[in-house]
Scaffold this motif. Structure first.
Motif, short mmCIF file in Angstrom:
data_model
loop_
_atom_site.label_atom_id
_atom_site.label_comp_id
_atom_site.label_asym_id
_atom_site.label_seq_id
_atom_site.Cartn_x
_atom_site.Cartn_y
_atom_site.Cartn_z
N VAL A 135 10.72 3.33 -27.41
CA VAL A 135 11.31 3.91 -26.31
C VAL A 135 11.10 2.90 -24.86
O VAL A 135 10.11 2.23 -25.36
N GLY A 136 11.93 2.48 -24.18
CA GLY A 136 12.00 1.85 -23.89
C GLY A 136 11.71 2.59 -22.40
O GLY A 136 11.88 3.80 -22.22
N ILE A 137 10.96 1.60 -21.11
CA ILE A 137 10.14 2.86 -19.97
C ILE A 137 10.67 1.65 -19.11
O ILE A 137 9.83 0.13 -19.11
N THR A 138 11.57 1.80 -17.70
CA THR A 138 11.52 1.00 -16.72
C THR A 138 11.00 2.03 -15.95
O THR A 138 12.07 3.22 -15.62
N VAL A 139 10.07 1.12 -14.97
CA VAL A 139 9.54 1.84 -13.84
C VAL A 139 10.13 0.71 -12.52
O VAL A 139 9.86 -0.29 -12.72
N SER A 140 10.99 1.00 -11.86
CA SER A 140 11.16 0.55 -10.52
C SER A 140 10.57 1.05 -8.60
O SER A 140 10.06 2.19 -9.05
N TYR A 141 9.94 0.68 -8.40
CA TYR A 141 9.72 0.93 -6.85
C TYR A 141 10.35 0.24 -6.05
O TYR A 141 10.85 -0.03 -5.32
N TRP A 142 10.47 2.13 -4.84
CA TRP A 142 11.02 1.47 -3.79
C TRP A 142 10.74 2.08 -2.67
O TRP A 142 9.48 3.31 -2.85
N GLN A 143 11.20 1.97 -1.12
CA GLN A 143 10.39 1.89 -0.33
C GLN A 143 10.40 3.62 0.00
O GLN A 143 9.60 4.10 0.94
N ASP A 144 11.62 3.84 -0.34
CA ASP A 144 12.07 5.67 0.50
C ASP A 144 12.85 6.39 -0.49
O ASP A 144 13.89 5.50 -1.46
N LEU A 145 13.17 6.95 -0.25
CA LEU A 145 14.51 8.43 -0.91
C LEU A 145 15.95 7.74 -0.41
O LEU A 145 16.46 7.45 -1.45
N GLU A 146 15.89 7.11 0.28
CA GLU A 146 16.89 6.79 0.63
C GLU A 146 17.47 5.56 0.06
O GLU A 146 19.10 5.50 -0.22
N SER A 147 16.11 4.71 0.01
CA SER A 147 16.83 3.03 -0.60
C SER A 147 17.03 3.31 -2.50
O SER A 147 17.97 2.47 -3.30
N ILE A 148 16.25 4.70 -3.14
CA ILE A 148 16.39 4.95 -4.37
C ILE A 148 18.26 5.76 -4.11
O ILE A 148 18.85 5.38 -4.97
N ILE B 254 11.59 10.83 -10.52
CA ILE B 254 11.37 10.09 -9.50
C ILE B 254 9.94 10.87 -8.96
O ILE B 254 10.13 11.74 -8.66
N ALA B 255 9.08 9.60 -8.66
CA ALA B 255 7.48 10.22 -8.32
C ALA B 255 7.66 9.21 -6.88
O ALA B 255 7.73 8.51 -6.87
N LYS B 256 6.78 10.34 -6.00
CA LYS B 256 5.63 9.69 -4.92
C LYS B 256 4.26 9.01 -5.16
O LYS B 256 4.33 9.61 -5.88
N VAL B 257 4.70 7.87 -4.93
CA VAL B 257 2.91 7.18 -4.97
C VAL B 257 2.17 7.07 -4.06
O VAL B 257 2.77 6.73 -2.87
N GLU B 258 0.91 8.04 -4.74
CA GLU B 258 0.55 8.58 -2.96
C GLU B 258 -1.07 7.27 -3.14
O GLU B 258 -1.78 7.20 -1.85
N ARG B 259 -1.72 6.78 -4.28
CA ARG B 259 -2.32 6.03 -4.53
C ARG B 259 -2.27 4.95 -5.29
O ARG B 259 -1.47 5.55 -6.21
N GLU B 260 -2.86 4.41 -5.56
CA GLU B 260 -2.61 3.21 -6.82
C GLU B 260 -4.28 2.96 -6.79
O GLU B 260 -4.87 2.10 -5.38
N TYR B 261 -4.78 2.08 -7.55
CA TYR B 261 -5.59 0.86 -7.66
C TYR B 261 -5.93 -0.01 -8.71
O TYR B 261 -5.39 0.34 -9.45
N SER B 262 -6.35 -1.31 -8.68
CA SER B 262 -5.50 -2.16 -9.34
C SER B 262 -7.58 -2.75 -10.31
O SER B 262 -8.39 -3.27 -9.06
N LEU B 263 -6.88 -3.53 -11.05
CA LEU B 263 -7.96 -4.42 -11.98
C LEU B 263 -7.27 -6.33 -12.31
O LEU B 263 -6.30 -6.18 -12.28
N PRO C 230 1.21 -1.12 -0.40
CA PRO C 230 -0.23 0.05 0.01
C PRO C 230 1.11 1.58 0.09
O PRO C 230 1.96 1.37 0.54
N PRO C 231 0.38 2.38 -0.17
CA PRO C 231 1.16 3.47 -0.42
C PRO C 231 1.05 4.20 0.94
O PRO C 231 0.44 3.79 1.28
N PRO C 232 2.68 4.81 0.68
CA PRO C 232 3.08 5.45 -0.25
C PRO C 232 4.30 5.03 -0.23
O PRO C 232 5.00 4.29 0.54
N TYR C 233 5.33 5.05 -1.21
CA TYR C 233 6.56 4.80 -1.88
C TYR C 233 6.70 5.03 -2.73
O TYR C 233 5.82 6.21 -3.16
N TYR C 234 8.03 4.96 -3.84
CA TYR C 234 8.01 6.36 -4.69
C TYR C 234 8.44 4.94 -6.17
O TYR C 234 8.79 3.80 -6.01
N ALA C 235 8.33 5.95 -6.75
CA ALA C 235 8.76 5.21 -8.51
C ALA C 235 10.13 5.92 -9.12
O ALA C 235 9.69 6.95 -8.77
#
Length: 103
Positions: free
Chosen positions: A53-66, A94-103, A7-12
């Motif tokens: 165009v190549g796009i890679t999104v990695s997700y991280w717990q916090d800015l220190e991890s990045i 680098i973006a903070k993910v504050e919300r997410e929803y899925s199908l 669950p958010p928040p986390y970083y992309a």
């Protein structure tokens, strides 16, 4: 594959790029970077796609991890090779993910 994240928040970290035609060694290095990232504390997941165009999104717990991932010695070497020979251009966001929803 779509990453399973907590669950958010986390970083992309969103890495978009256009490769050069000569990409010798790129695939092996990219695979190794995924392996290494998965071992980093704070790593949550990764999604990647490539056409023009190549796009890679990695997700991280916090800015220190990045920050720690950016400072990884093998990752630094891969970044140097990307700058010298693999990429025509790239952008990292680098973006903070504050919300997410899925199908």
């Amino acid at each position: 594959m779509i990453a399973t994240t907590p669950p958010p928040p986390y970083y992309a970290v969103i890495f978009t790029n256009i490769k050069n035609e000569d990409d010798e060694g790129y695939a092996q290095t990219a695979s190794r970077m995924v392996e290494l990232a998965q071992l980093q504390p704070g790593f949550l997941g990764l999604e990647s796609a490539r056409e023009e165009v190549g796009i890679t999104v990695s997700y991280w717990q916090d800015l220190e991890s990045i920050k720690a991932w950016k400072a990884n010695a093998e990752h630094i070497e891969a970044q140097k090779n990307g700058n010298k020979k693999w990429y025509q251009s790239y952008t990292t966001r680098i973006a903070k993910v504050e919300r997410e929803y899925s199908l």
